[in-house]
Enzyme design. Structure first.
Site, PDB file in Angstrom:
ATOM      1  N   LYS A  11       0.824  -1.216   0.000  1.00 32.10           N
ATOM      2  CA  LYS A  11       0.000   0.000   0.000  1.00 32.10           C
ATOM      3  C   LYS A  11       0.862   1.272   0.000  1.00 32.10           C
ATOM      4  CE  LYS A  11      -3.982  -2.174   2.291  1.00 32.10           C
ATOM      5  NZ  LYS A  11      -5.007  -2.000   3.362  1.00 32.10           N
ATOM      6  N   TYR A  51     -12.429  -2.432  -3.663  1.00 36.99           N
ATOM      7  CA  TYR A  51     -12.937  -2.585  -2.292  1.00 36.99           C
ATOM      8  C   TYR A  51     -14.466  -2.502  -2.228  1.00 36.99           C
ATOM      9  CZ  TYR A  51      -8.314  -2.399  -0.042  1.00 36.99           C
ATOM     10  OH  TYR A  51      -7.052  -2.685   0.412  1.00 36.99           O
ATOM     11  N   ASN A 114      -2.134   0.258   6.743  1.00 37.77           N
ATOM     12  CA  ASN A 114      -1.624  -1.008   7.290  1.00 37.77           C
ATOM     13  C   ASN A 114      -0.716  -1.784   6.329  1.00 37.77           C
ATOM     14  OD1 ASN A 114      -3.636  -1.873   5.617  1.00 37.77           O
ATOM     15  ND2 ASN A 114      -4.675  -3.172   7.113  1.00 37.77           N
ATOM     16  N   HIS A 117      -2.223  -5.439   1.655  1.00 37.07           N
ATOM     17  CA  HIS A 117      -3.514  -6.135   1.533  1.00 37.07           C
ATOM     18  C   HIS A 117      -3.221  -7.539   1.047  1.00 37.07           C
ATOM     19  CE1 HIS A 117      -7.583  -7.172   0.302  1.00 37.07           C
ATOM     20  NE2 HIS A 117      -7.022  -7.673  -0.779  1.00 37.07           N
ATOM     21  N   GLU A 128      -9.617 -10.867  -7.249  1.00 37.22           N
ATOM     22  CA  GLU A 128      -8.644  -9.784  -7.086  1.00 37.22           C
ATOM     23  C   GLU A 128      -7.485  -9.908  -8.076  1.00 37.22           C
ATOM     24  OE1 GLU A 128      -7.657  -9.716  -2.903  1.00 37.22           O
ATOM     25  OE2 GLU A 128      -9.676  -9.049  -2.357  1.00 37.22           O
TER      26      GLU A 128
HETATM   27  P1  CMP Z   1      -7.448  -4.539   3.795  1.00 38.85           P
HETATM   28  O1  CMP Z   1      -7.037  -5.922   4.143  1.00 38.85           O
HETATM   29  O2  CMP Z   1      -6.790  -3.892   2.635  1.00 38.85           O
HETATM   30  O3  CMP Z   1      -9.040  -4.538   3.552  1.00 38.85           O
HETATM   31  C1  CMP Z   1      -9.844  -3.405   3.797  1.00 38.85           C
HETATM   32  C2  CMP Z   1      -9.116  -2.323   4.540  1.00 38.85           C
HETATM   33  O4  CMP Z   1      -9.934  -1.386   5.205  1.00 38.85           O
HETATM   34  C3  CMP Z   1      -8.298  -2.941   5.637  1.00 38.85           C
HETATM   35  O5  CMP Z   1      -7.205  -3.637   5.080  1.00 38.85           O
HETATM   36  C4  CMP Z   1      -7.952  -1.726   6.486  1.00 38.85           C
HETATM   37  O6  CMP Z   1      -6.790  -1.052   6.045  1.00 38.85           O
HETATM   38  C5  CMP Z   1      -9.144  -0.789   6.252  1.00 38.85           C
HETATM   39  N1  CMP Z   1      -9.949  -0.623   7.466  1.00 38.85           N
HETATM   40  C6  CMP Z   1     -10.130   0.538   8.122  1.00 38.85           C
HETATM   41  N2  CMP Z   1     -10.930   0.359   9.205  1.00 38.85           N
HETATM   42  C7  CMP Z   1     -11.251  -0.963   9.230  1.00 38.85           C
HETATM   43  C8  CMP Z   1     -12.044  -1.770  10.106  1.00 38.85           C
HETATM   44  N3  CMP Z   1     -12.668  -1.266  11.174  1.00 38.85           N
HETATM   45  N4  CMP Z   1     -12.144  -3.084   9.830  1.00 38.85           N
HETATM   46  C9  CMP Z   1     -11.532  -3.625   8.736  1.00 38.85           C
HETATM   47  N5  CMP Z   1     -10.773  -2.898   7.878  1.00 38.85           N
HETATM   48  C10 CMP Z   1     -10.625  -1.585   8.127  1.00 38.85           C
END
Ligand code: CMP
Length: 140
Positions: A11, A51, A114, A117, A128
């Site tokens: 990311k 998403y 974070n 993904h 995906e």
């Molecule tokens: P990712 O695995 O990329 O999938 C969706 C993303 O939404 C997740 O990582 C997080 O970076 C973001 N996100 C933000 N808030 C939340 C939450 N409460 N629960 C899950 N994903 C979240």
């Protein structure tokens, strides 16, 4: 045990921190092969489409803005149990809850930013991977 393919995204926060190579090394050191890879800037429509399952969630707008805030690296990883293995290497979605030594524990600051993904199931992986790559671009 089966050989699988999964989609990973490094990311914008991790690209900004210049840790793309360190993240790729972690995949490779743990038996995952890069089967396809490209660096790109997602358009808003691409981030929203990728998403789409989260579009009703309160964090959706912030997630899309973050994902278009800079370049990402999208890759297909291949290997034994690649989907689960990648999830284990990434650590929990919230880096504060991620096991020490996982990618998110080492490189991520918050649940919103974070670092990586990874597909969460075989169904997601198929969708995906096809979202970003033509079959001819997947070489391994
Ligand atoms: P990712 O695995 O990329 O999938 C969706 C993303 O939404 C997740 O990582 C997080 O970076 C973001 N996100 C933000 N808030 C939340 C939450 N409460 N629960 C899950 N994903 C979240």
């Amino acid at each position: 045990m089966s050989v699988e393919k999964t989609l990973s995204i490094i990311k914008p926060d991790a690209v900004r921190k210049n840790v793309v190579g360190q993240i790729l090394s972690k995949f490779e050191a743990n038996g995952l092969k890069v089967a396809a890879m490209k660096m790109k800037r997602l358009s808003k429509a691409e981030a929203e489409g990728f998403y789409a399952e989260h579009k009703e969630r309160g964090f959706f707008g912030d997630l899309v803005q973050f994902m278009i805030s800079g370049p990402v690296v999208v890759l297909v990883l291949a290997g034994q149990d690649a989907i689960l293995k990648n999830r284990a290497l990434m650590g929990a979605t919230d880096p504060k809850k991620a096991e020490p030594g996982t990618i998110r524990a080492d490189f991520a600051e918050s649940i919103d930013e974070n670092a990586v993904h990874g597909s969460d199931s075989a169904t997601s992986a198929a969708r995906e991977i096809a979202f970003f790559f033509d079959a001819a671009e997947i070489v391994n």
